[in-house]
Design a protein around this motif. Sequence first.
Motif, PDB file in Angstrom:
ATOM      1  N   ILE A 164       0.855  -1.361  -0.026  1.00 24.84           N
ATOM      2  CA  ILE A 164      -0.021  -0.063   0.195  1.00 24.84           C
ATOM      3  C   ILE A 164       0.836   1.327   0.147  1.00 24.84           C
ATOM      4  CG2 ILE A 164      -1.863   1.421   1.505  1.00 24.84           C
ATOM      5  CD1 ILE A 164      -2.665  -1.323   2.576  1.00 24.84           C
ATOM      6  N   LEU A 165       1.959   1.206   0.847  1.00 21.33           N
ATOM      7  CA  LEU A 165       2.910   2.463   1.106  1.00 21.33           C
ATOM      8  C   LEU A 165       3.763   2.724  -0.047  1.00 21.33           C
ATOM      9  CD1 LEU A 165       3.803   4.717   2.989  1.00 21.33           C
ATOM     10  CD2 LEU A 165       5.596   3.025   3.803  1.00 21.33           C
ATOM     11  N   GLY A 166       4.031   1.545  -0.801  1.00 22.18           N
ATOM     12  CA  GLY A 166       4.949   1.601  -1.987  1.00 22.18           C
ATOM     13  C   GLY A 166       4.262   1.986  -3.040  1.00 22.18           C
ATOM     14  N   GLY A 167       3.007   1.609  -3.126  1.00 24.67           N
ATOM     15  CA  GLY A 167       2.199   1.921  -4.419  1.00 24.67           C
ATOM     16  C   GLY A 167       1.852   3.502  -4.427  1.00 24.67           C
ATOM     17  N   TRP A 168       1.419   3.948  -3.251  1.00 22.25           N
ATOM     18  CA  TRP A 168       0.969   5.242  -3.196  1.00 22.25           C
ATOM     19  C   TRP A 168       1.872   6.304  -3.269  1.00 22.25           C
ATOM     20  CZ3 TRP A 168       2.346   8.876   1.042  1.00 22.25           C
ATOM     21  CH2 TRP A 168       1.520  10.037   0.955  1.00 22.25           C
ATOM     22  N   LEU A 169       3.476   6.026  -2.512  1.00 17.79           N
ATOM     23  CA  LEU A 169       4.496   6.853  -2.866  1.00 17.79           C
ATOM     24  C   LEU A 169       4.954   6.892  -4.335  1.00 17.79           C
ATOM     25  CD1 LEU A 169       6.695   6.015   0.221  1.00 17.79           C
ATOM     26  CD2 LEU A 169       5.500   7.832  -0.042  1.00 17.79           C
ATOM     27  N   ILE A 170       4.914   5.924  -5.118  1.00 16.70           N
ATOM     28  CA  ILE A 170       5.379   5.744  -6.407  1.00 16.70           C
ATOM     29  C   ILE A 170       4.416   6.603  -7.180  1.00 16.70           C
ATOM     30  CG2 ILE A 170       5.603   4.434  -8.349  1.00 16.70           C
ATOM     31  CD1 ILE A 170       6.775   2.215  -6.498  1.00 16.70           C
ATOM     32  N   ASP A 171       3.046   6.543  -7.108  1.00 17.90           N
ATOM     33  CA  ASP A 171       2.055   7.220  -7.677  1.00 17.90           C
ATOM     34  C   ASP A 171       1.901   8.643  -7.361  1.00 17.90           C
ATOM     35  OD1 ASP A 171       0.951   4.882  -8.636  1.00 17.90           O
ATOM     36  OD2 ASP A 171      -0.778   4.609  -7.280  1.00 17.90           O
ATOM     37  N   VAL A 172       2.178   9.139  -6.012  1.00 22.21           N
ATOM     38  CA  VAL A 172       2.084  10.756  -5.700  1.00 22.21           C
ATOM     39  C   VAL A 172       3.403  11.471  -5.800  1.00 22.21           C
ATOM     40  CG1 VAL A 172       0.111   9.996  -4.075  1.00 22.21           C
ATOM     41  CG2 VAL A 172       2.229  10.226  -3.536  1.00 22.21           C
ATOM     42  N   PHE A 298      -1.998 -14.318  -1.785  1.00 20.74           N
ATOM     43  CA  PHE A 298      -3.126 -13.557  -1.904  1.00 20.74           C
ATOM     44  C   PHE A 298      -3.174 -12.432  -2.476  1.00 20.74           C
ATOM     45  CE2 PHE A 298      -3.037 -15.017   3.029  1.00 20.74           C
ATOM     46  CZ  PHE A 298      -4.005 -16.098   2.789  1.00 20.74           C
ATOM     47  N   PRO A 299      -2.014 -11.714  -2.435  1.00 19.64           N
ATOM     48  CA  PRO A 299      -2.025 -10.402  -3.610  1.00 19.64           C
ATOM     49  C   PRO A 299      -2.188 -10.934  -4.992  1.00 19.64           C
ATOM     50  CG  PRO A 299       0.163 -10.723  -2.388  1.00 19.64           C
ATOM     51  CD  PRO A 299      -0.888 -11.303  -1.787  1.00 19.64           C
ATOM     52  N   GLY A 300      -1.254 -12.006  -5.253  1.00 21.20           N
ATOM     53  CA  GLY A 300      -1.334 -12.603  -6.573  1.00 21.20           C
ATOM     54  C   GLY A 300      -2.862 -12.984  -7.149  1.00 21.20           C
ATOM     55  N   TYR A 301      -3.789 -13.767  -6.127  1.00 27.61           N
ATOM     56  CA  TYR A 301      -4.897 -13.822  -6.584  1.00 27.61           C
ATOM     57  C   TYR A 301      -5.962 -12.646  -7.040  1.00 27.61           C
ATOM     58  CZ  TYR A 301      -9.919 -15.183  -6.130  1.00 27.61           C
ATOM     59  OH  TYR A 301     -11.452 -15.250  -6.408  1.00 27.61           O
ATOM     60  N   PHE A 302      -5.569 -11.563  -6.166  1.00 29.16           N
ATOM     61  CA  PHE A 302      -6.364 -10.415  -6.337  1.00 29.16           C
ATOM     62  C   PHE A 302      -6.051  -9.604  -7.528  1.00 29.16           C
ATOM     63  CE2 PHE A 302      -7.346 -10.858  -1.644  1.00 29.16           C
ATOM     64  CZ  PHE A 302      -8.823 -10.938  -1.754  1.00 29.16           C
ATOM     65  N   VAL A 303      -4.622  -9.683  -7.748  1.00 32.25           N
ATOM     66  CA  VAL A 303      -4.276  -8.965  -9.241  1.00 32.25           C
ATOM     67  C   VAL A 303      -4.443  -9.717 -10.384  1.00 32.25           C
ATOM     68  CG1 VAL A 303      -2.162  -7.844 -10.150  1.00 32.25           C
ATOM     69  CG2 VAL A 303      -2.459  -7.617  -7.489  1.00 32.25           C
ATOM     70  N   GLN A 304      -4.053 -11.007 -10.168  1.00 36.16           N
ATOM     71  CA  GLN A 304      -3.954 -11.570 -11.712  1.00 36.16           C
ATOM     72  C   GLN A 304      -5.301 -12.369 -11.950  1.00 36.16           C
ATOM     73  OE1 GLN A 304      -0.677 -14.403 -10.750  1.00 36.16           O
ATOM     74  NE2 GLN A 304       0.806 -12.713 -10.728  1.00 36.16           N
ATOM     75  N   VAL A 305      -5.969 -12.917 -10.851  1.00 36.67           N
ATOM     76  CA  VAL A 305      -7.293 -13.439 -11.310  1.00 36.67           C
ATOM     77  C   VAL A 305      -8.317 -12.269 -11.314  1.00 36.67           C
ATOM     78  CG1 VAL A 305      -9.123 -14.961 -10.637  1.00 36.67           C
ATOM     79  CG2 VAL A 305      -6.655 -15.590 -10.276  1.00 36.67           C
ATOM     80  N   ARG A 306      -8.459 -11.403 -10.275  1.00 34.13           N
ATOM     81  CA  ARG A 306      -9.607 -10.560 -10.133  1.00 34.13           C
ATOM     82  C   ARG A 306      -9.436  -9.335 -10.945  1.00 34.13           C
ATOM     83  NH1 ARG A 306     -13.056 -13.088  -6.363  1.00 34.13           N
ATOM     84  NH2 ARG A 306     -14.688 -11.430  -7.058  1.00 34.13           N
ATOM     85  N   GLY A 307      -8.161  -8.863 -11.164  1.00 34.88           N
ATOM     86  CA  GLY A 307      -7.671  -7.782 -12.166  1.00 34.88           C
ATOM     87  C   GLY A 307      -7.530  -6.469 -11.151  1.00 34.88           C
ATOM     88  N   GLU A 308      -7.378  -6.655  -9.906  1.00 34.58           N
ATOM     89  CA  GLU A 308      -7.363  -5.549  -9.130  1.00 34.58           C
ATOM     90  C   GLU A 308      -5.776  -5.168  -9.261  1.00 34.58           C
ATOM     91  OE1 GLU A 308      -9.838  -4.386  -7.559  1.00 34.58           O
ATOM     92  OE2 GLU A 308     -11.264  -6.054  -7.163  1.00 34.58           O
ATOM     93  N   SER A 309      -5.787  -3.567  -8.830  1.00 41.27           N
ATOM     94  CA  SER A 309      -4.636  -3.058  -8.599  1.00 41.27           C
ATOM     95  C   SER A 309      -3.563  -3.330  -7.496  1.00 41.27           C
ATOM     96  CB  SER A 309      -4.925  -1.380  -8.578  1.00 41.27           C
ATOM     97  OG  SER A 309      -5.207  -1.010  -7.357  1.00 41.27           O
ATOM     98  N   THR A 310      -2.398  -3.377  -7.636  1.00 42.20           N
ATOM     99  CA  THR A 310      -1.585  -3.692  -6.297  1.00 42.20           C
ATOM    100  C   THR A 310      -1.841  -2.831  -5.023  1.00 42.20           C
ATOM    101  OG1 THR A 310       0.181  -4.159  -7.963  1.00 42.20           O
ATOM    102  CG2 THR A 310       0.644  -3.931  -5.680  1.00 42.20           C
ATOM    103  N   LEU A 311      -2.483  -1.748  -5.235  1.00 40.32           N
ATOM    104  CA  LEU A 311      -2.656  -0.918  -4.036  1.00 40.32           C
ATOM    105  C   LEU A 311      -3.967  -1.368  -3.614  1.00 40.32           C
ATOM    106  CD1 LEU A 311      -2.669   1.663  -2.128  1.00 40.32           C
ATOM    107  CD2 LEU A 311      -3.699   2.896  -3.890  1.00 40.32           C
ATOM    108  N   MET A 312      -5.148  -1.947  -4.493  1.00 40.77           N
ATOM    109  CA  MET A 312      -6.297  -2.373  -3.958  1.00 40.77           C
ATOM    110  C   MET A 312      -5.990  -3.843  -3.598  1.00 40.77           C
ATOM    111  SD  MET A 312      -9.371  -2.209  -3.393  1.00 40.77           S
ATOM    112  CE  MET A 312      -9.837  -0.819  -4.332  1.00 40.77           C
ATOM    113  N   ALA A 313      -5.230  -4.477  -3.976  1.00 41.74           N
ATOM    114  CA  ALA A 313      -4.895  -5.856  -3.316  1.00 41.74           C
ATOM    115  C   ALA A 313      -4.314  -5.828  -1.814  1.00 41.74           C
ATOM    116  CB  ALA A 313      -3.760  -6.682  -4.109  1.00 41.74           C
ATOM    117  N   GLY A 314      -3.402  -4.647  -1.691  1.00 44.40           N
ATOM    118  CA  GLY A 314      -2.851  -4.751  -0.312  1.00 44.40           C
ATOM    119  C   GLY A 314      -4.259  -4.387   0.479  1.00 44.40           C
TER     120      GLY A 314
END
Length: 519
Positions: A164-172, A298-314
């Motif tokens: 969550i923190l990594g994705g947010w810092l890279i985005d902003v 857990f994050p792999g399922y949410f990102v690769q199967v459900r198409g969520e972003s890494t931030l949302m997976a976190g």
Amino acid sequence: MSAPAGPPDTGSDDKLDRGVLKVAGVVVLGAIMSILDITVVSIALPTFQSEFNATYATVAWTMTAYTLALAAVIPISGWAADRFGTKRLYLTSLVLFTLGSVLCAMAWDIGPLIGARVLQGLGGGMLMPLGMTIMTRAAGPDRVGRVMAVLGVPMLLGPIGGPILGGWLIDVASWHWIFLINLPIGIVGIIAAWRVLPKDTEQPSETFDFVGMALLSPGLAAFLYGVSSIPEHGTVNNAEVLVPAVLGLALVVAFVFHALRKSHPLIDLRLFLNRHLTIAVVTMSLFIVAFMGAGLLFPGYFVQVRGESTLMAGLLIAPQGLGAMVTMPIAGRITDKAGPGKLVLGGIVLIAIGMGTFTQLEADTSYPLLLGSLFVMGLGMGMTMMPIMTAALASLTHGEVARGSTLMNIIQQTGGSIGTAVMSVILTNNIINNESATAFYGAVQADAVEQLPPEVAAAGQSALAGAFGNTYLVAIVLVVLCLIPAFFLPRSRQELRTDPREEGEDEGDASQAPPVVLH
């Protein structure tokens, strides 16, 4: 031997006094930086690829180099704590970690970044074992469970907060800030450690075990390098996996023979004569392999199967941490009063129940069901990991705590690497053995799912979900196997506090040093 000065031991006092809580705050601050930095960088790997025009295999070394540096330095932390004092060493580790973070942010190419990550790892590797030693000594034997619960907080925040923190810092901002954020935290941690931690007292030190160091540190690093290479090659039967892993294992085995013959080895394997510690190590080994390996999925399922972003997976994984935060403080108090045995058994059962849902994964499995299952797993995790640590450390003498903490951290590091490698290979093989899953997974990696015909995409998504579910079957078997050693953990306060090595000895025997106390 007199213990370092510090907060007074309140014996059986139920509350953690102000002095202990201050020490806990300093230790947690350092542990959060160390653990968070393992996971926060994982989200930045694609950014590193584009920023430095490097392959994934190359940028993955920013993770591997950090892990190997941790593995190399952890074995010497027990001796160094006894030799130089926990406060001096803790301050040195914080300085190295903070300096390494600044150098990472200043890196102009992937090579310097990897080198700076090594420096970070050398500092970060000592923070957790030193933190466990400092807190165990500060609280005394009757409150080990509660201070272990406090130390469990960063172990939860790392896997949850890192992406969550990594994705947010890279985005902003930019990738530099995933490292620069450690600068203010590190400065605060150094000042707080200088002011709060008890002053080190001069103590006679043992001769450093150079032979043990030459065997164990490179042995662990080589073994973990081989194991961490398994997912890249998809098999154990590869020279890049087998050569370092076998060489590393041979060095570790050679260290075992060396340590059993030497009076003051780098890691005192005679600690295994303590039945409580031995049972705790076996339980922890199985638990870490199963739980850390499953955590990767857990994050792999949410990102690769459900198409969520890494931030949302976190964010979706967060209920697991929330569940653990509910039970961890309660578990710490119960462990101090009644031993960890029954508590750990109940926690393992809860983890197995929660994980059971993930063995039946579909492409459209209800999110409330999945989040509820993660919360149940978190409840179980809060009742399991730190009580096992307490079982390992509570019956050790003051002089054994640093070595015991080091041993448990080696187990955690090794078990976590094995778990993630094993689960990655099982998942990969499940995907490869199903054409639909392979096709969909390839489309996900190429960001080309929308180009697939709808019926092909639906079949592939379902097959990929099934591959994750099959992998969780292995994880749940390992979790259930934890029940066997956990059954033998101490089930009363008296049993937890008693060193099994002392049973049957004469009262005047000098070996009967009391468990961790503060004078």
